[in-house]
Design an enzyme around this catalytic site. Structure first.
Site, PDB file in Angstrom:
ATOM      1  CE  LYS A  52      38.610  -8.991  -0.276  1.00 53.72           C
ATOM      2  NZ  LYS A  52      39.544 -10.131  -0.252  1.00 53.72           N
ATOM      3  CB  SER A  70      40.565 -14.041   0.429  1.00 59.78           C
ATOM      4  OG  SER A  70      40.747 -13.999   1.808  1.00 59.78           O
ATOM      5  CB  SER A 101      38.876 -11.695   3.359  1.00 56.34           C
ATOM      6  OG  SER A 101      39.666 -11.535   2.202  1.00 56.34           O
TER       7      SER A 101
HETATM    8  N1  GLN Z   1      41.755 -16.392   5.568  1.00 57.15           N
HETATM    9  C1  GLN Z   1      43.126 -16.070   5.340  1.00 57.15           C
HETATM   10  C2  GLN Z   1      43.561 -15.005   6.323  1.00 57.15           C
HETATM   11  O1  GLN Z   1      42.806 -14.748   7.174  1.00 57.15           O
HETATM   12  C3  GLN Z   1      43.323 -15.633   3.929  1.00 57.15           C
HETATM   13  C4  GLN Z   1      42.861 -14.244   3.684  1.00 57.15           C
HETATM   14  C5  GLN Z   1      43.051 -13.802   2.265  1.00 57.15           C
HETATM   15  O2  GLN Z   1      43.309 -14.598   1.355  1.00 57.15           O
HETATM   16  N2  GLN Z   1      42.982 -12.514   2.070  1.00 57.15           N
HETATM   17  O3  GLN Z   1      44.601 -14.451   6.265  1.00 57.15           O
END
Ligand code: GLN
Length: 486
Positions: A74, A173, A149
């Site tokens: 990532k 994420s 994400s």
């Molecule tokens: N979807 C969640 C957010 O928007 C979690 C994101 C993540 O785990 N990095 O914050």
């Protein structure tokens, strides 16, 4: 291909590391036009490393545990000399002068970097649509999102563009994209895996973890990246068990708690619910006991998270001021204007929204009302879990209330996007390890994920139960056809 198989084939001389890497580069070439899982493919470096491994083989030297395993990372994990953009215009030209601990451990174990994967800008999002460099598509159906994400990592693994990948999980994420893309994703205990070199989003929640196509591979990667790191002050100083050796333990007598509040969610799709219950019943048929447990504060997770995470993000992202590094707006008349314009031009709208929410929640007079209150609720959520673990060994829930949604569906409605993480956020708030693995498909042929949550540092149990389920259920052997899933 799985890691154990690859090891065997490299050892037996059936395949060379170069052939293997060439195969994955070819696969990337053929599907990336549609998927856009990668922001950058490090082909030259990968081939050079493959040649080194082949040289070691030719000389009869022992190979390290992950020799030749092609990995995608990532793009919020620092890779020395390789651009790390966080999918943001702010870091579009940022080339880290140092390597993150997790990637360093992977390369030391012989793994090969194939490239850096797409994400929601600064890991804020659930669909990989907020990337400044374009969205990623879901390999099961390119009109759908891969989740987020870490959507690029999940899609790359699902589409056979690498064997495994790293992601980060602050509120879901890793697990949510794993569930949308039909792969395994693990969020370890907070502190189990080093955050050194992970670009910070919400430091009290962020954890790095693996994506793979089966539980055994996820266990192998997790074993390599886990363990104490003096460079991360929140890193836990505890020995790392051999996650692979306990995979075959029986689940006989294991007490599995079904969190009542999760199955009563209004937005929970009936297909997801049925599939997850079928998974629980299968574990029961393997000798586990199913019990209903209640976590009354579970539903307060979203509200709590959307105070704590933006607050921490607003502090962490204050460093992007246009001075030290990152994007700088040209032509401003003074320092204040330069900073303000750099941040307005460098950050996308979701990141700006989070910074504004967090700055507000932390501002004078509101800290007590919002941030402190959220920390108190966070403690209550953790206590709910502690109580649940008095009577059960592991918890089981759906990973996401729905399967992968259509691209653009929540684009103009942040709240509905936030709700996608309803079932994953509580484990982050409590610092607990959790994983998602495929348990079935909906009527449109999209994967469904089941989430397992275990007690602090009990990753072994998590992986063991997941592996037992995976072996018995054979979900992937009966998968529907999808062009972009090999
Ligand atoms: N979807 C969640 C957010 O928007 C979690 C994101 C993540 O785990 N990095 O914050």
């Amino acid at each position: 291909m799985f890691i154990a198989e690859l090891r065997q084939q490299l050892k037996g001389g059936e395949i060379s590391a170069r052939e293997l890497i060439e195969h994955y580069l070819g696969r990337i070439e053929s599907v990336e036009n549609t998927l856009h899982a990668y922001l950058e493919v490090t082909a030259e470096r990968a081939l050079a490393e493959a040649d080194l491994i082949d040289q070691m083989r030719a000389e009869g030297k022992p190979l390290p545990p992950l020799a030749g395993v092609p990995i995608a990372v990532k793009d919020n994990l620092c890779t020395q000399g390789i651009r790390t953009s966080c999918s943001s215009k702010m870091l579009e030209k940022f080339v880290p002068p140092y390597e993150s601990t997790v990637t360093k451990r992977l390369w030391e174990a012989g793994a090969v970097l194939l490239g850096k994967t797409n994400l929601d800008e600064f890991a804020m999002g659930s669909s990989t649509e907020t990337s400044a460099f374009g969205a990623t598509s879901n390999p099961w159906d390119p009109s759908r999102v891969p989740g987020g994400s870490s959507g690029g990592s999940a899609a790359a693994v699902a589409a056979g563009e690498c064997i495994a990948a790293l992601g980060s999980d602050t509120g879901g994420s890793i697990r949510q994209p794993a569930s949308f893309c039909g792969v395994v994703g693990v969020k370890p205990t907070y502190g189990r895996v080093s955050r050194w070199g992970l670009v910070a989003f919400a430091s009290s929640l962020d954890q790095v973890g693996p994506f793979a196509t089966n539980v055994a591979d996820a266990a192998e990667i997790l074993k390599v990246i886990s363990g104490h790191d003096p460079l991360d002050s929140t890193s836990i100083n505890a020995s790392v068990p051999d996650y692979c050796s306990s995979l075959s333990n029986s689940v006989q007598g294991l007490r599995i708690g079904l969190i009542k509040e999760c199955f009563e969610q209004k937005g929970l799709s009936s297909e997801v619910k049925t599939s997850v219950m079928t998974a629980a019943n299968l574990l029961q048929s393997l000798g586990a006991e199913l019990l209903e447990v209640s976590c009354p504060r579970f539903n307060d997770g979203i509200a709590t998270y959307y105070v704590i995470a933006p607050s921490e993000a607003s502090a962490n992202l204050a460093r992007y001021d246009g001075v030290k590094y990152g994007y700088r707006s040209e032509g401003a008349n003074n320092l204040a204007e330069m900073t303000s314009r750099s941040r307005a031009e460098g950050f996308g709208s979701e990141v700006q929204r989070r910074i504004l929410i967090g700055t507000y929640a932390l501002s004078a007079g509101y800290g007590e009302a919002y941030y402190k209150k959220a920390q108190q609720v966070r403690t209550l959520i953790r206590r709910d879990f502690e109580k649940a673990f008095d009577s059960v060994d592991i918890l089981l829930t759906p990973t996401s209330p729905t399967t992968a949604f259509s691209a653009g569906k929540h684009a103009n409605d942040p709240l509905s996007m936030y709700l996608a993480d309803l079932l994953t956020i509580p484990a982050n708030l409590a610092g607990l390890p959790a994983l998602s693995l495929p348990c079935g498909f909906d009527g449109s042929g999209l994967p469904i994920g089941v989430q397992l949550i275990s007690n602090v540092l009990e990753e072994s149990r998590l992986l063991n139960v997941a592996h037992q389920y995976e072996q018995a259920a054979e979900v992937m052997a009966n998968r529907p056809k999808a062009n972009l899933v090999p």
